[in-house]
Enzyme design. Structure first.
Site, short mmCIF file in Angstrom:
data_model
loop_
_atom_site.label_atom_id
_atom_site.label_comp_id
_atom_site.label_asym_id
_atom_site.label_seq_id
_atom_site.Cartn_x
_atom_site.Cartn_y
_atom_site.Cartn_z
N ASP A 99 51.23 93.87 58.69
CA ASP A 99 50.39 94.54 59.68
C ASP A 99 50.92 95.97 59.88
OD1 ASP A 99 49.48 91.92 59.78
OD2 ASP A 99 49.08 92.00 61.94
N LYS A 173 42.74 95.93 62.46
CA LYS A 173 43.29 95.23 63.63
C LYS A 173 43.27 96.18 64.82
CE LYS A 173 47.76 93.21 65.12
NZ LYS A 173 49.09 92.81 64.62
N LYS A 207 40.70 91.77 63.13
CA LYS A 207 41.64 91.02 63.96
C LYS A 207 41.68 91.63 65.36
CE LYS A 207 46.53 89.73 64.54
NZ LYS A 207 47.86 89.61 63.90
#
Length: 247
Positions: A99, A173, A207
């Site tokens: 990430d 995300k 996400k």
């Protein structure tokens, strides 16, 4: 719906942030990983220096739990070389998901090529090693127009450089959960920000991280089209309990 398959159980505090010694914090992480194994969550999200320990625990338990870590956390201002080096070490240590925090500050200054290059090379590194790659845009630091534009930028870089079969392994995300907002404003995913990400980031997966604190909120995000949810309260959400955790 098995909501546990959507939940990335997250613990990203440093010892200093948690008010603990290094060993005490390591113990918290070990207990957190063990809980994720026992609860059957999709993934445990931890700091890079904890990945090797978590991989050993997951292997010894013969668990399907996957391991994610954060790259360039949490400000996103690390150089591209630093991000790639950190990601490579995480891969060696056994991470499944990477990430990355986008350099959203550079993006806000109009330096979009900085973000394009890190998305290109960071994604390439992850995909070449069969990892899942997520790009954190930090929605609380952006206005609506910036959320739309950076989501579109990431999508365009991916669609121009990677095969369609990789799209499900590349996420946009929402948040780190560590951004400091003023006046009590949300520092994580909100319904409006997620809708903008979905509308402008598709066909990439989305996400929602930070701000999802109840089972009902998690279901609402999933119904919108979110594929993963990052939360420090995965067990409470799965059990329908209310949590006061910040992330």
């Amino acid at each position: 719906m098995n909501i546990k398959h959507y939940l990335d159980a997250t613990y990203l505090k440093t010892p200093e942030q948690a008010g603990l010694s290094i060993e005490e914090n390591n113990k918290v992480v070990r207990e957190f990983v063990q809980e994720a194994i026992e609860e059957g969550f999709k993934l445990v999200m931890i700091r890079p220096d904890q990945v090797a320990m978590a991989r050993k625990m997951v292997s010894e338990a013969n668990s399907k739990l996957t391991i994610g870590t954060v790259i360039g956390f949490h400000e996103g201002t690390y150089s591209l070389e630093e991000k790639l080096a950190e990601a490579h070490k995480a891969i060696v240590d056994g991470a499944d998901d990477l990430d990355f925090v986008c350099n959203y500050e550079a993006f806000k200054k109009g330096e979009s090529d900085v973000v394009k290059q890190e998305v290109l090379l960071g994604t390439k590194l992850g995909i070449n090693h069969n990892k899942i790659v997520k790009w954190i845009i930090e929605v609380a630091a952006l206005n609506d127009d910036e959320i739309i534009k950076i989501s579109t930028l990431i999508k365009n870089v991916v669609m121009s450089n990677f095969r369609e079969e990789s799209y499900n392994s590349i996420f946009i995300k929402s948040s780190t959960g560590f951004y400091k907002t003023e006046n009590g404003l949300p520092n994580g995913a909100t319904i409006p920000s997620i809708i903008m990400m979905l509308e402008n980031g598709s066909p990439l997966a989305i996400k929602a991280a930070g701000g999802v604190k109840t089972y009902e909120e998690a279901v609402a995000m999933i119904n919108l089209g979110v594929k993963r949810i990052g939360t420090s309260s995965a067990k409470a959400i799965a059990n329908g309990q209310i949590t006061n955790n910040d992330y």
